[in-house]
Design a protein around this motif. Structure first.
Motif, PDB file in Angstrom:
ATOM      1  N   SER A 273       0.750  -1.021  -0.222  1.00 20.99           N
ATOM      2  CA  SER A 273       0.053  -0.242  -0.083  1.00 20.99           C
ATOM      3  C   SER A 273       1.326   1.572   0.267  1.00 20.99           C
ATOM      4  O   SER A 273       2.767   0.905  -0.447  1.00 20.99           O
ATOM      5  N   GLY A 284      -2.146   0.431  -5.299  1.00 20.20           N
ATOM      6  CA  GLY A 284      -1.359  -1.417  -4.353  1.00 20.20           C
ATOM      7  C   GLY A 284      -1.040  -2.088  -5.698  1.00 20.20           C
ATOM      8  O   GLY A 284      -1.420  -2.319  -6.884  1.00 20.20           O
ATOM      9  N   THR A 302      -2.829  -1.994  -9.658  1.00 19.56           N
ATOM     10  CA  THR A 302      -3.462  -1.262  -9.728  1.00 19.56           C
ATOM     11  C   THR A 302      -3.723  -0.189 -10.631  1.00 19.56           C
ATOM     12  O   THR A 302      -2.623   0.877 -11.491  1.00 19.56           O
ATOM     13  N   THR A 326      -8.921  -4.188  -1.605  1.00 19.26           N
ATOM     14  CA  THR A 326      -8.447  -2.208  -1.846  1.00 19.26           C
ATOM     15  C   THR A 326      -9.276  -1.279  -1.473  1.00 19.26           C
ATOM     16  O   THR A 326     -10.350  -1.672  -1.182  1.00 19.26           O
TER      17      THR A 326
END
Length: 534
Positions: A273, A284, A302, A326
């Motif tokens: 993170s 992410g 991500t 997420t």
């Protein structure tokens, strides 16, 4: 600084797993949390008539702790605790389901009130704050049972579980990072996420944030022999140099490795993170590294900015797939946490993997980005933009896997959101974008940021977390237990609220597989270990 580490020869990870001050840490309402830091675990000790033998209450493991169903054979007889032997705690919350349940005959309810600190272990000390949960590795040959501890000062320790003596000299895996990060609240920043142990090959895997000789901050993934403290050949792995996802390249300074590591299918998986404050252009990430031969790295990130995997428990697994959640996306790298990559809930054009519960294969090929998305393998909240803008992440707490006898479906995912809701999802069909969960119920009066535990008794199946409960049937406290009703479809509601106020997440013991003597353990703000009837 040097801090004492207290433990127990028979209490094993009932103290260690929940007393490591990082188990309940995750993203806070302002951006993220971090563990409470400071001290390390503060264990407990034997019940009356309890064993002084080694071992603990966790799963038996398998390679990398893949099964994690274990505990002592047989339960307690009356008030005579049964000492477990040869069992290990190889990963966060005991097993791949991440349910925090320990089957251990050493803990009948009638005996545990007489527990006391095991002072023979008090000589064990560590340098650095402890956020990662200590682990417990059963002995092999002349090697004793070991308590494995990693700290934010990038030190790794193996303590003799009976005496507290170091099995090998403290292992330095680098220099923790104290400056040069865009934001954050952990200084120095070293090992934060809980390591994972391959119990068959006796290898400890961990991620360490490290300053190298050029003063560059790097995430380095290590493989350490648990019996000697030696680094394995071809390790550590530099993620700055090895991790990419499409056109996105891993940047260590932007990423924090908070969530526990997972071993599955011959790979170690490391979630990422950002830092407290949701600063800059982090993503992410889920990084996978093969554990045999020369390490090979695959990774997923991500698509939009942010969407971190914050929950301290990391990825759960059914033995085949990885389940994780997420957090919020951001409108840009320079934006704060209360923005979104999207403009309204019904427009999914700019959705980039935020506010999602994912089921991933070990290849880390996203089910959401195929030409025809595999809707059975992800759940994206229908109000994803609202959650983004409220910083009310789906991913503040890691999802856990729960089996509910008699329910249809019975194989469930339980996700706890910072939006105060509990979500019940069908493990076989998560539903895709804008999906309707099996159940969604408000269960908290505030953000849920915890490492939840789950257990089944003769009265039903429960999930318990630290928080301020809503719709409590009676009483208040720092723990909230939810009951999943075995219906078609199953429902979820608040069963009880109680226990101490505090910042630690719960763990659960039972003396046998039928659910006898259920005790929910938590550390209170009084720095005492509390046990309540589950």
């Amino acid at each position: 600084m040097t801090r004492p580490l207290f433990a127990s020869r028979s209490l094993l990870l009932t103290s260690l797993a929940l007393l490591s001050f990082g188990c309940g840490s995750s993203k806070s309402s302002s951006g993220d949390g971090g563990g409470t830091g400071g001290s390390s675990a503060t264990g407990g000790a034997n019940g009356t008539g309890g064993a002084t033998g080694t071992g603990g209450a966790s799963g038996t493991g398998g390679a990398g702790g893949a099964t994690g169903t274990g505990g002592a054979a047989g339960g307690a007889t009356g008030c005579n605790p049964v000492a477990p032997t040869g069992v290990s705690v190889l990963q966060h919350h005991n097993d791949l389901a991440r349910d925090g349940l320990y089957i251990d005959g050493a803990f009948p309810q009638c005996a545990v009130a007489n527990m006391a600190i095991d002072t023979s272990f008090a000589g064990a000390t560590v340098t650095g704050n402890v956020y990662a949960a200590p682990l417990y590795l059963a002995g092999s040959g002349s090697t004793p049972d070991e308590v494995i501890v990693a700290t934010e000062s990038d030190n790794v320790y193996a303590f003799n579980a009976s005496t507290g003596a170091k099995v090998w000299p403290a292992k330095s895996v680098g220099t923790g990072v104290s400056s040069g990060l865009p934001c954050g609240n952990i200084t120095p920043l070293g090992v934060t996420g809980t390591p994972v142990i391959d119990g068959t090959n006796r290898i400890i895997y961990l991620d360490a944030m490290t300053t190298d000789t050029t003063a560059t901050a790097k995430h380095m993934v290590h493989a350490i022999n648990a019996d000697s403290g030696a680094e394995q050949p071809n390790w550590p792995v530099d993620l700055n140099a090895k991790a990419t996802s499409g056109a996105t390249t891993f940047q260590s300074t932007l990423q924090n490795q908070r969530a526990a590591l997972t071993l599955l299918g011959g790979k170690v998986f490391i979630p990422f993170s950002g830092h407290v404050g949701d600063c800059d252009g982090y993503h992410g990430w889920m990084v996978g590294i093969t554990t045999t031969g020369t390490p090979a790295v695959t990774a997923w990130a991500t698509r939009k900015i942010a969407g971190g995997i914050w929950g301290s428990t990391g990825a759960a697994s059914d033995g085949t797939s990885l389940f994780f959640a997420t957090g919020n996306s951001k409108s840009s790298a320079s934006a704060g946490p209360n923005t979104s990559s999207g403009t309204n809930n019904s427009d999914w054009t700019d959705w980039g993997d935020s506010e999602t519960v994912y089921k991933f294969p070990t290849t880390l090929v996203s089910p959401a980005t195929a030409a025809t998305p595999v809707t059975t393998d992800f759940f994206a909240a229908s109000n994803w933009v609202d959650l983004d803008k409220a910083d009310a992440d789906m991913g503040g707490t890691s999802p856990i896997l729960v089996n509910v006898p008699g329910a249809t479906p019975s194989a469930l995912v339980v996700a706890l959101g910072k939006d105060q809701n509990a979500y019940l999802l069908n493990r076989a069909n998560l539903g895709g974008m804008d999906a309707t969960p099996l159940a969604k119920t408000q269960v908290s009066n505030g953000n849920i940021i915890s490492a939840a535990a789950a257990y089944t008794t003769s009265k039903g199946s429960y999930v318990v977390f630290r928080g301020s409960g809503s719709n409590c049937p009676g009483g208040t406290g720092g723990l909230v237990a939810l009951k999943i009703t075995a219906a078609n479809p199953p429902t979820i509601s608040t069963a009880w609220c109680g226990g101490p106020a505090g910042s630690g997440s719960p763990a659960v013991t039972q003396t046998d597989a039928s659910g006898s003597n259920t005790i929910v353990w938590s550390v209170g703000s009084d720095n005492k270990l509390h046990g309540v009837d589950g």
